[in-house]
Scaffold this motif. Structure first.
Motif, PDB file in Angstrom:
ATOM      1  N   ASP A   1       0.853  -1.246   0.067  1.00 58.83           N
ATOM      2  CA  ASP A   1       0.042  -0.135  -0.070  1.00 58.83           C
ATOM      3  C   ASP A   1       0.867   1.186  -0.028  1.00 58.83           C
ATOM      4  OD1 ASP A   1      -2.357   1.606   0.220  1.00 58.83           O
ATOM      5  OD2 ASP A   1      -2.236   1.724   2.366  1.00 58.83           O
ATOM      6  N   ARG A   2       0.717   2.363  -0.941  1.00 62.31           N
ATOM      7  CA  ARG A   2       1.450   3.426  -1.034  1.00 62.31           C
ATOM      8  C   ARG A   2       2.978   3.216  -1.134  1.00 62.31           C
ATOM      9  NH1 ARG A   2      -2.388   7.366   2.456  1.00 62.31           N
ATOM     10  NH2 ARG A   2      -4.316   6.560   1.904  1.00 62.31           N
ATOM     11  N   ASN A   3       3.473   2.505  -1.807  1.00 62.35           N
ATOM     12  CA  ASN A   3       4.852   2.007  -2.046  1.00 62.35           C
ATOM     13  C   ASN A   3       5.328   1.308  -0.872  1.00 62.35           C
ATOM     14  OD1 ASN A   3       4.985   2.626  -4.522  1.00 62.35           O
ATOM     15  ND2 ASN A   3       5.231   4.937  -3.813  1.00 62.35           N
ATOM     16  N   ARG A   4       4.627   0.865   0.190  1.00 66.70           N
ATOM     17  CA  ARG A   4       5.109   0.161   1.397  1.00 66.70           C
ATOM     18  C   ARG A   4       4.603  -1.215   1.026  1.00 66.70           C
ATOM     19  NH1 ARG A   4       5.542   3.617   6.557  1.00 66.70           N
ATOM     20  NH2 ARG A   4       7.248   2.078   6.773  1.00 66.70           N
ATOM     21  N   LEU A   5       5.664  -2.353   1.772  1.00 68.89           N
ATOM     22  CA  LEU A   5       5.185  -3.595   1.795  1.00 68.89           C
ATOM     23  C   LEU A   5       5.110  -4.154   3.193  1.00 68.89           C
ATOM     24  CD1 LEU A   5       5.370  -6.111  -0.157  1.00 68.89           C
ATOM     25  CD2 LEU A   5       7.869  -6.198   0.472  1.00 68.89           C
ATOM     26  N   TYR A   6       4.071  -4.823   3.547  1.00 66.08           N
ATOM     27  CA  TYR A   6       3.753  -5.306   4.693  1.00 66.08           C
ATOM     28  C   TYR A   6       3.670  -6.908   4.690  1.00 66.08           C
ATOM     29  CZ  TYR A   6       2.061  -0.335   5.363  1.00 66.08           C
ATOM     30  OH  TYR A   6       2.115   0.794   5.335  1.00 66.08           O
ATOM     31  N   SER A   7       3.957  -7.589   5.959  1.00 70.20           N
ATOM     32  CA  SER A   7       3.972  -8.935   6.173  1.00 70.20           C
ATOM     33  C   SER A   7       2.837  -9.133   7.456  1.00 70.20           C
ATOM     34  CB  SER A   7       5.297  -9.765   6.388  1.00 70.20           C
ATOM     35  OG  SER A   7       4.944 -10.836   6.729  1.00 70.20           O
ATOM     36  N   ASN A   8       1.772  -9.874   7.119  1.00 73.05           N
ATOM     37  CA  ASN A   8       0.804 -10.347   7.960  1.00 73.05           C
ATOM     38  C   ASN A   8       0.234  -9.186   8.690  1.00 73.05           C
ATOM     39  OD1 ASN A   8       0.940 -13.283   8.240  1.00 73.05           O
ATOM     40  ND2 ASN A   8       2.774 -13.291   9.418  1.00 73.05           N
ATOM     41  N   ARG A   9      -0.140  -8.338   7.682  1.00 73.75           N
ATOM     42  CA  ARG A   9      -1.034  -6.937   8.208  1.00 73.75           C
ATOM     43  C   ARG A   9      -2.305  -6.977   7.399  1.00 73.75           C
ATOM     44  NH1 ARG A   9       3.049  -3.018   9.622  1.00 73.75           N
ATOM     45  NH2 ARG A   9       1.754  -1.948  10.602  1.00 73.75           N
ATOM     46  N   PRO A  10      -3.159  -6.368   7.955  1.00 73.14           N
ATOM     47  CA  PRO A  10      -4.595  -6.304   7.342  1.00 73.14           C
ATOM     48  C   PRO A  10      -4.904  -5.328   6.489  1.00 73.14           C
ATOM     49  CG  PRO A  10      -4.612  -5.496   9.695  1.00 73.14           C
ATOM     50  CD  PRO A  10      -3.237  -5.731   9.525  1.00 73.14           C
ATOM     51  N   HIS A  11      -3.902  -4.443   6.231  1.00 69.38           N
ATOM     52  CA  HIS A  11      -4.013  -3.530   4.969  1.00 69.38           C
ATOM     53  C   HIS A  11      -3.436  -3.538   3.549  1.00 69.38           C
ATOM     54  CE1 HIS A  11      -1.284  -1.780   7.919  1.00 69.38           C
ATOM     55  NE2 HIS A  11      -0.732  -1.141   6.629  1.00 69.38           N
ATOM     56  N   GLY A  12      -3.686  -3.129   2.874  1.00 69.71           N
ATOM     57  CA  GLY A  12      -2.897  -3.188   1.497  1.00 69.71           C
ATOM     58  C   GLY A  12      -3.619  -4.295   0.578  1.00 69.71           C
ATOM     59  N   GLN A  13      -2.924  -4.117  -0.618  1.00 63.27           N
ATOM     60  CA  GLN A  13      -3.374  -5.201  -1.788  1.00 63.27           C
ATOM     61  C   GLN A  13      -2.355  -6.283  -1.609  1.00 63.27           C
ATOM     62  OE1 GLN A  13      -6.129  -5.278  -3.730  1.00 63.27           O
ATOM     63  NE2 GLN A  13      -6.622  -3.240  -2.467  1.00 63.27           N
ATOM     64  N   PRO A  14      -2.909  -7.728  -1.754  1.00 62.43           N
ATOM     65  CA  PRO A  14      -1.751  -8.825  -1.567  1.00 62.43           C
ATOM     66  C   PRO A  14      -1.020  -8.717  -2.948  1.00 62.43           C
ATOM     67  CG  PRO A  14      -4.168  -9.583  -1.473  1.00 62.43           C
ATOM     68  CD  PRO A  14      -4.137  -8.160  -1.796  1.00 62.43           C
ATOM     69  N   VAL A  15       0.211  -9.111  -2.671  1.00 64.37           N
ATOM     70  CA  VAL A  15       1.200  -9.000  -3.711  1.00 64.37           C
ATOM     71  C   VAL A  15       2.217 -10.211  -3.378  1.00 64.37           C
ATOM     72  CG1 VAL A  15       1.453  -6.632  -3.913  1.00 64.37           C
ATOM     73  CG2 VAL A  15       2.762  -7.533  -2.357  1.00 64.37           C
ATOM     74  N   PHE A  16       2.913 -10.545  -4.392  1.00 61.63           N
ATOM     75  CA  PHE A  16       3.770 -11.770  -4.345  1.00 61.63           C
ATOM     76  C   PHE A  16       5.482 -11.334  -3.968  1.00 61.63           C
ATOM     77  CE2 PHE A  16       0.964 -14.592  -7.067  1.00 61.63           C
ATOM     78  CZ  PHE A  16       0.697 -15.686  -5.806  1.00 61.63           C
ATOM     79  N   ALA A  17       5.566 -10.088  -4.033  1.00 63.62           N
ATOM     80  CA  ALA A  17       7.051  -9.734  -4.020  1.00 63.62           C
ATOM     81  C   ALA A  17       7.205  -8.112  -3.914  1.00 63.62           C
ATOM     82  CB  ALA A  17       7.965 -10.100  -4.928  1.00 63.62           C
ATOM     83  N   GLY A  18       8.083  -7.859  -3.564  1.00 61.35           N
ATOM     84  CA  GLY A  18       8.724  -6.348  -3.702  1.00 61.35           C
ATOM     85  C   GLY A  18      10.078  -6.276  -3.674  1.00 61.35           C
ATOM     86  N   SER A  19      10.675  -5.446  -4.227  1.00 60.77           N
ATOM     87  CA  SER A  19      12.107  -5.048  -4.373  1.00 60.77           C
ATOM     88  C   SER A  19      12.452  -3.734  -3.733  1.00 60.77           C
ATOM     89  CB  SER A  19      12.530  -4.957  -6.034  1.00 60.77           C
ATOM     90  OG  SER A  19      12.283  -6.261  -6.480  1.00 60.77           O
ATOM     91  N   PHE A  20      13.786  -3.767  -3.215  1.00 60.25           N
ATOM     92  CA  PHE A  20      14.565  -2.627  -2.886  1.00 60.25           C
ATOM     93  C   PHE A  20      15.542  -2.515  -3.380  1.00 60.25           C
ATOM     94  CE2 PHE A  20      11.427  -4.682   0.273  1.00 60.25           C
ATOM     95  CZ  PHE A  20      10.369  -3.450   0.217  1.00 60.25           C
ATOM     96  N   ILE A  21      15.943  -1.501  -4.287  1.00 63.26           N
ATOM     97  CA  ILE A  21      16.982  -1.496  -5.071  1.00 63.26           C
ATOM     98  C   ILE A  21      18.045  -0.939  -4.287  1.00 63.26           C
ATOM     99  CG2 ILE A  21      17.915  -0.237  -7.221  1.00 63.26           C
ATOM    100  CD1 ILE A  21      15.406  -2.098  -7.651  1.00 63.26           C
ATOM    101  N   ARG A  22      18.001   0.193  -3.479  1.00 61.86           N
ATOM    102  CA  ARG A  22      19.063   0.643  -2.724  1.00 61.86           C
ATOM    103  C   ARG A  22      19.606  -0.493  -1.724  1.00 61.86           C
ATOM    104  NH1 ARG A  22      16.327   6.109  -2.658  1.00 61.86           N
ATOM    105  NH2 ARG A  22      17.630   7.195  -4.525  1.00 61.86           N
ATOM    106  N   LYS A  23      18.619  -0.975  -1.193  1.00 62.22           N
ATOM    107  CA  LYS A  23      19.037  -2.351  -0.420  1.00 62.22           C
ATOM    108  C   LYS A  23      19.691  -3.384  -0.772  1.00 62.22           C
ATOM    109  CE  LYS A  23      15.639  -0.661   3.526  1.00 62.22           C
ATOM    110  NZ  LYS A  23      14.683  -1.323   4.521  1.00 62.22           N
ATOM    111  N   ARG A  24      19.553  -3.445  -2.151  1.00 62.32           N
ATOM    112  CA  ARG A  24      19.891  -4.856  -2.945  1.00 62.32           C
ATOM    113  C   ARG A  24      19.183  -5.977  -2.521  1.00 62.32           C
ATOM    114  NH1 ARG A  24      22.215  -3.689  -7.193  1.00 62.32           N
ATOM    115  NH2 ARG A  24      23.201  -6.059  -7.458  1.00 62.32           N
ATOM    116  N   GLN A  25      17.602  -5.601  -2.218  1.00 58.05           N
ATOM    117  CA  GLN A  25      17.069  -6.662  -1.535  1.00 58.05           C
ATOM    118  C   GLN A  25      15.686  -6.985  -2.076  1.00 58.05           C
ATOM    119  OE1 GLN A  25      14.896  -5.823   2.471  1.00 58.05           O
ATOM    120  NE2 GLN A  25      16.215  -7.765   3.054  1.00 58.05           N
TER     121      GLN A  25
END
Length: 189
Positions: free
Chosen positions: A39-63
């Motif tokens: 949600d809004r360029n933020r990734l959550y785990s086990n949280r009740p808000h946002g849209q379900p997604v399969f992945a997220g990338s963090f370019i600067r963190k190389r993750q």
């Protein structure tokens, strides 16, 4: 090149990265977390808000963070992992190559190409009424997602998928673009 993934997914990750021997760059860490949402360029785990997604990338963190559900779906894991790795390639692609890819998508738009090679690009494409100026954040986001979905189609080893809705004519043109763009050289990530 990839570190931090659990042993249960090692075989799938190794198979995907074997097809990507032309990638070069610093190590990218991979983590698996349960029930990802965004949600809004933020990734959550086990949280009740946002849209379900399969992945997220963090370019600067190389993750890259992948949903744990993918550990039980090796084909989908390969497709999504390649997509995420190509987010790193997109930022290192250089402006001339990005403009060239943009020209390809503008040609598709002119020819009224329907469909895409993944949900993330299709969602963004459907949100555009017409191709906006190159400076538009929505257009740039679509270009990036289309690039990454196309790379996943080419390099993941997954030949058929319900999200591959772009016609063969346009798929082949994109594959030609990738061959020309990376012919005989490493793909920086």
């Amino acid at each position: 090149m990839l570190r931090g993934h659990p042993r249960s997914s090692s075989k799938s990750i190794k198979a995907a990265t074997k097809r990507l021997e032309s990638l070069e760059g610093r190590v990218v860490r991979v983590r698996f977390l349960p029930a990802l949402t965004a949600d809004r360029n933020r990734l959550y785990s086990n949280r009740p808000h946002g849209q379900p997604v399969f992945a997220g990338s963090f370019i600067r963190k190389r993750q890259i963070v992948l949903d744990q559900e993918l550990e039980r779906q090796p084909r989908e894991l390969a497709r999504i992992l390649v997509h995420e790795l190509f987010h790193f390639a997109w930022v290192r692609l250089g402006n001339p190559a990005r403009r060239s890819y943009e020209e390809l998508l503008r040609l598709e738009w002119k020819q009224r190409a329907r469909g895409e090679l993944g949900w993330s690009a299709e969602l963004r494409k459907n949100g555009l009424l017409e191709p906006p100026p190159s400076s538009s954040p929505l257009w740039r986001d679509y270009l990036c997602e289309s690039f990454c979905d196309t790379a996943a189609w080419i390099y993941s080893g997954v030949r058929r998928h319900p999200e591959y809705t772009l016609s063969p004519r346009h798929r082949n043109r994109r594959a030609d673009w990738f061959r020309a763009a990376f012919q005989g050289r490493q793909i920086p990530i």
